[in-house]
Motif scaffolding. Structure first.
Motif, short mmCIF file in Angstrom:
data_model
loop_
_atom_site.label_atom_id
_atom_site.label_comp_id
_atom_site.label_asym_id
_atom_site.label_seq_id
_atom_site.Cartn_x
_atom_site.Cartn_y
_atom_site.Cartn_z
N LEU A 290 0.87 -1.18 0.00
CA LEU A 290 0.00 0.00 0.00
C LEU A 290 0.91 1.23 0.00
O LEU A 290 1.46 1.60 1.04
CB LEU A 290 -0.92 0.01 1.22
CG LEU A 290 -1.96 1.12 1.20
CD1 LEU A 290 -3.02 0.85 0.13
CD2 LEU A 290 -2.63 1.28 2.56
N PRO A 291 1.09 1.87 -1.17
CA PRO A 291 2.07 2.95 -1.26
C PRO A 291 1.53 4.33 -0.93
O PRO A 291 2.17 5.33 -1.23
CB PRO A 291 2.49 2.87 -2.73
CG PRO A 291 1.24 2.44 -3.44
CD PRO A 291 0.52 1.51 -2.47
N VAL A 292 0.34 4.41 -0.32
CA VAL A 292 -0.29 5.69 -0.01
C VAL A 292 0.59 6.48 0.95
O VAL A 292 0.88 6.01 2.06
CB VAL A 292 -1.68 5.47 0.61
CG1 VAL A 292 -2.35 6.80 0.91
CG2 VAL A 292 -2.55 4.64 -0.32
N PRO A 293 1.04 7.69 0.58
CA PRO A 293 1.99 8.41 1.44
C PRO A 293 1.37 9.03 2.69
O PRO A 293 2.04 9.17 3.71
CB PRO A 293 2.55 9.50 0.51
CG PRO A 293 1.50 9.68 -0.53
CD PRO A 293 0.85 8.34 -0.72
N VAL A 294 0.11 9.42 2.61
CA VAL A 294 -0.55 10.02 3.77
C VAL A 294 -1.85 9.25 3.99
O VAL A 294 -2.92 9.70 3.62
CB VAL A 294 -0.84 11.52 3.57
CG1 VAL A 294 -1.41 12.13 4.85
CG2 VAL A 294 0.43 12.25 3.17
N GLY A 295 -1.75 8.05 4.51
CA GLY A 295 -2.91 7.20 4.65
C GLY A 295 -3.31 7.03 6.10
O GLY A 295 -2.68 7.54 7.01
N SER A 296 -4.40 6.28 6.27
CA SER A 296 -4.84 5.98 7.63
C SER A 296 -5.84 4.84 7.60
O SER A 296 -6.90 4.97 7.01
CB SER A 296 -5.47 7.20 8.29
OG SER A 296 -6.56 7.68 7.54
#
Length: 401
Positions: A290-296
């Motif tokens: 999961l390469p999402v830089p600002v995830g949660s």
């Protein structure tokens, strides 16, 4: 704050997802509608009348008690927004809604809809914004959000990281904010039969025995897919037969396909398109990224972990599903070399990969079930903020505690 619901009455809950595409937020709402206890709740849903989410509306009709398609925003123009807003106000009044819970992918919009729900007579309104801004907001927008906060009874954040990012950039009153992590139906992600996994490989033209690195995510700018493709150039150098499988669709698909072609990776990359049920594709993956830089608290990440996949993510911290080195690895955001290093570690060490996968499944079973989320939010809907702040039940905390 309005008085809490009595313990022997049915609470009428309205869920309002402001959907523009099928993704994790939509799955969160579907699971919540499914798991709210019907001894205590009658579940109503208003979702947009939007071609890209038609299937979502159909899914909701199977799990909610009442569903209406209303679009009180600007997607169809200002005059249509006025008509839809009037329709929403009347519908909320007709349904006699007690509590409304708004859900949006980002932190924008919802003000008009919240006004409509207030005018319709809802006693309390909660908001979940599944992604916080990754850059500071202009002063005028922050002030606008202050006014929006006045309209609502509380803010629900899906992780500690989500709260911290939101509080840093948007006015977020601690006494009106709770953290309730996302969850999934763990039992839906039991191992897939080998013949079905073989069918996925045949469909995608991936030979047996070849390692598959993959992800399931919307193809949108905030998802970091260009970083994953760049990381795969490094992975491909070390593991020339490995394949990259990208499950999903979105506005960036054409740009991502061009990036793959420009890097000379087309023979080793598979775009599956959108899949309403990605379980078989998750099952075929050896490593999930999961390469999402600002995830949660990504639903897709939780699903991969529930399937026992070793995962690499690009955000982490307190309260997140991935504990670095135990239930997965946290790479640096926007850093293809960091992503590649952890993927290669998992490909090179099969025993570690299996151990991480087992730990991932256990962590989701223990801490991130959809039924647990519905129970926690059910307390909020029934009895208000005070009932869940002190003491905080497991999986729920106030950010100021």
């Amino acid at each position: 704050m309005s008085p809490p619901a009595s313990s022997n009455s049915i609470t009428r809950v309205l869920l309002l997802p402001n959907s523009i595409a099928m993704g994790g937020m939509e799955e969160h709402v579907r699971l919540l509608a499914r798991h709210l206890d019907r001894h205590d709740f009658e579940v109503f849903v208003v979702c947009p009348d939007w071609p890209a989410t038609t299937e979502f509306g159909e899914q909701l009709r199977k799990v909610a008690d009442h569903v209406e398609l209303i679009s009180p925003d600007r997607r169809y123009g200002f005059s249509q927004q006025i008509r839809e807003s009037i329709k929403l106000t009347r519908q909320v009044r007709a349904w006699k809604i007690d509590v409304a819970h708004f859900h949006s992918t980002t932190f924008r919009g919802q003000t008009v809809a919240a006004l409509c729900v207030r005018l319709g007579g809802a006693k309390r309104i909660y908001v979940t914004e599944h992604l916080a801004p990754d850059l500071p907001l202009p002063t005028i927008r922050r002030l606008w959000r202050r006014g929006f906060n006045w309209l609502i009874s509380g803010i629900v954040c899906v992780s500690q990281k989500n709260y911290e990012a939101r509080a840093e950039r948007i006015i977020t009153p601690p006494d009106k904010t709770l953290i309730v992590p996302n969850g999934v139906d763990v039992e839906r992600f039991d191992p897939i039969e080998p013949d079905r996994l073989s069918a996925v490989r045949e469909e995608m033209d991936i030979p047996a025995g070849v390692d598959i690195i993959g992800t399931v995510v919307r193809f949108e700018p905030e998802k970091g897919l260009d970083d994953l493709i760049n990381a795969f150039t490094i992975i491909h150098t070390e593991h020339p037969s490995a394949m990259l499988m990208l499950v999903g669709d979105g506005s960036l698909r054409g740009a991502l396909e061009r990036q793959v072609a420009d890097l000379g990776l087309t023979p080793w990359v598979r775009f599956t398109g959108f899949r309403p049920d990605p379980r078989e594709y998750l099952g075929a993956m050896d490593v999930f990224v999961l390469p999402v830089p600002v995830g949660s608290m990504s639903i897709g990440l939780l699903e991969a972990m529930a399937m026992g996949k070793a995962c690499v993510m690009t955000f982490g911290g307190e309260g997140e599903a991935v504990i670095h080195g135990e239930s997965g690895f946290s790479a640096e955001p926007h850093d293809p070399a960091s992503i590649a290093s952890y993927v290669l570690k998992l490909l090179d060490e099969p025993d570690l990969r299996r151990q991480i996968g087992r730990s991932a499944r256990t962590r989701v079973e223990t801490h991130f079930s959809a039924a647990q989320v519905a129970t926690t939010l059910g307390r909020l809907y029934r009895f208000g903020m005070r009932s869940v702040e002190h003491p905080a039940p497991h999986g729920l905390m106030s950010p100021h505690q």
